[in-house]
Design an enzyme around this catalytic site. Sequence first.
Site, short mmCIF file in Angstrom:
data_model
loop_
_atom_site.label_atom_id
_atom_site.label_comp_id
_atom_site.label_asym_id
_atom_site.label_seq_id
_atom_site.Cartn_x
_atom_site.Cartn_y
_atom_site.Cartn_z
N SER A 1 0.82 -1.21 0.00
CA SER A 1 0.00 0.00 0.00
C SER A 1 0.86 1.26 0.00
O SER A 1 1.88 1.32 0.69
CB SER A 1 -0.91 0.01 1.24
OG SER A 1 -1.51 1.28 1.43
N TYR B 1 -2.62 -1.34 10.10
CA TYR B 1 -2.66 -1.62 8.66
C TYR B 1 -1.33 -1.24 8.01
O TYR B 1 -0.72 -2.03 7.26
CB TYR B 1 -3.81 -0.87 8.01
CG TYR B 1 -3.86 -1.01 6.51
CD1 TYR B 1 -4.37 -2.16 5.92
CD2 TYR B 1 -3.37 0.00 5.67
CE1 TYR B 1 -4.41 -2.30 4.53
CE2 TYR B 1 -3.40 -0.14 4.29
CZ TYR B 1 -3.93 -1.28 3.73
OH TYR B 1 -3.96 -1.43 2.36
#
Length: 245
Positions: free
Chosen positions: A133, A146
């Site tokens: 990400s 995350y």
Amino acid sequence: MSKIIVITGAGVGLGRALARRFAKDGDQLVLLGRTLSKVQGVADELGSSAMAVECDVASPESVKAAFATIARRHPKIDVLINNAALYEPFLIAEASDAQIMNLITTNLAGPMLCSREAIALMGPGGHILNVSSESVGFLFPYLVVYQSTKAGLDRFSEGLYHELLPQGIRVTNVRAGMMMEEGKTSSFAPEMAMRFGKAAMEAGLNLRERAISHVNSVAEAFRPLLDLPPDVHAAVVHLHARKRG
């Protein structure tokens, strides 16, 4: 030449878009997902070129069973795309055990477990792609767990690349940006979504104005990565969303 491609988290989102994209080129697809009905639905849509296998990537036993099933049909695979991931905003001080552990086991341990099993089915020319990400590159409130899992995935990709060099297996880390697809809605409680958006705004991130790409567009970018000449390798790829203009 047709490839045998295993995709985790293939029932929705980018995983489903990747399956649809590769099916157009005649590749053989193995679609993994926690909910069998979702990946089976995609497999039914794609026809005989696709195989659906139930798999919770956070569970070592489930991953081993899934790859044993794969091996019975495909003794050799060409590509593994570690796409399955959980995305949930929360503060550490408020997080439950399940929230923390689910993200860590799915987003970080999952790719490790799947890679371990896939390597045994790969030979020279095999390719593992880990979907990371862009959020690991900047401050993003409420996403510390995350981000930590994706930063760990970045480091895992680099280490695995060097580990597998002698075997001729590529490893590519793909940092992806924000994506959308029709029908997708937020799974967060309204209060949490509001808190998350407010905190992001205060950190200088206007989520409503940030560029966002369609999952189909991102899937298109994966095709050339799988078709690189044998003397070329892409270790890290950044796929950032951009506004059309």
